[in-house]
Design a protein around this motif. Sequence first.
Motif, PDB file in Angstrom:
ATOM      1  N   SER A 185       2.826 -10.550   8.733  1.00 52.64           N
ATOM      2  CA  SER A 185       4.008 -10.144   7.972  1.00 52.64           C
ATOM      3  C   SER A 185       3.820  -8.730   7.431  1.00 52.64           C
ATOM      4  CB  SER A 185       4.222 -11.118   6.812  1.00 52.64           C
ATOM      5  OG  SER A 185       5.368 -10.768   6.073  1.00 52.64           O
ATOM      6  N   SER A 208       9.500  -8.090   6.491  1.00 55.39           N
ATOM      7  CA  SER A 208      10.116  -8.332   5.192  1.00 55.39           C
ATOM      8  C   SER A 208      11.270  -7.361   5.033  1.00 55.39           C
ATOM      9  CB  SER A 208       9.077  -8.127   4.081  1.00 55.39           C
ATOM     10  OG  SER A 208       7.999  -8.999   4.302  1.00 55.39           O
ATOM     11  N   HIS A 210      14.762  -8.061   3.343  1.00 55.43           N
ATOM     12  CA  HIS A 210      15.245  -8.244   1.962  1.00 55.43           C
ATOM     13  C   HIS A 210      16.498  -7.451   1.591  1.00 55.43           C
ATOM     14  CE1 HIS A 210      11.632 -10.507   1.606  1.00 55.43           C
ATOM     15  NE2 HIS A 210      10.825  -9.512   1.347  1.00 55.43           N
TER      16      HIS A 210
END
Length: 342
Positions: A185, A208, A210
């Motif tokens: 990740s 990630s 977001h």
Amino acid sequence: MPLARLTAWVREELGEPAFRGKQIYSWIHEKRVFDFDRMTNLPAALRETLSQRAKLPAVTTRKRLESKLDDTVKFLFELPDRLCVEGVLMRYHHGLSLCISTEVGCAMGCTFCASTLGGLVRRLTPAEMLGEVYEAERQAGEPISSLVLMGIGEPLDNFDNVLDFLTILSSKEGRNLSLRHVSLSTCGLCDRIDELADLGLGLTLSVSLHAADDKTRSEIMPVNRRYPLEELMRSCRRYFSKTGRRISYEYALIAGVNDTPAHAERLAKLLAGQNCHVNLIPVNPVKERGTRRPDAGSVRRFAALLEKLGQNATVRRELGSDIAAACGQLRRSEAGEAPADS
Ligand code: SAH
């Protein structure tokens, strides 16, 4: 050291035959013996030299928390210099999955994340990352079947060590875990994503995300100022085209920040045409950060809207919510810093 380097070191630095390298490697990674004196098929003089010239850093368990809600176990691992990192062991129908840390602390500064609150302390060595795996397997009494590099730290900020770790982990003579069962990740270090794509290791990449617009993303993830979305999407598309591995995008829903229907529409538009998956995670509130999670209804509506717009998405099942299983929370409370609220 990966086997090739260990063998070369044994030959060139110690003047020993190359097969000794393989023997040492087997003691460490197959027999899990972390004491040169117990490597009984090595001559005594070599064992003595190894004790002086080499280190076998042990990772131990400082604390172990077991969830009462599910089978999740959270570890606070202690490194040889007594610093701590976290790992989480989760039981799925296909076996045990372990999440490990790659750094002590983190330099990336994401505003919702507890791991980065004290900045980066130091990066983990390959031996320490393997130590997390071996210690978790020892504690569990069975091998793990998958691994995620999703604990404390930014794995692509510790690139060379992570690559050595993966080489040993997947080597036939080592832990022999296929990298098809490993996910990494990242918050989106594009240059490194490109390098990883070129290596073609078969890893699954989690990104990630977001937020689907630069303004929001830069506010909550400083890395976005260096690698804005257009560049990130280019690297992600390239990763898929080079490796054939579908990207997982992580999207933590934060109330009032990125959780409205307009945000869902933006997200679907950003990812349109990509073969990818979105994991929606109601944010784990971190007290120092003042982040709040949306109510369950908003989360469901966000997911449903994405699906309607043709973007597949799942709301992450939460495990270990009673043992602060999310990133960075235990290390901080253990270090005597302000405990996180979850
Ligand atoms: N540095 C890497 C991996 C570690 S963080 C990365 O950024 O991907 C692992 C995941 O947890 C990331 O998706 C991160 O954004 C997310 N995360 C961090 N803090 C969180 C929180 N409070 N609630 C939900 N997810 C969080």
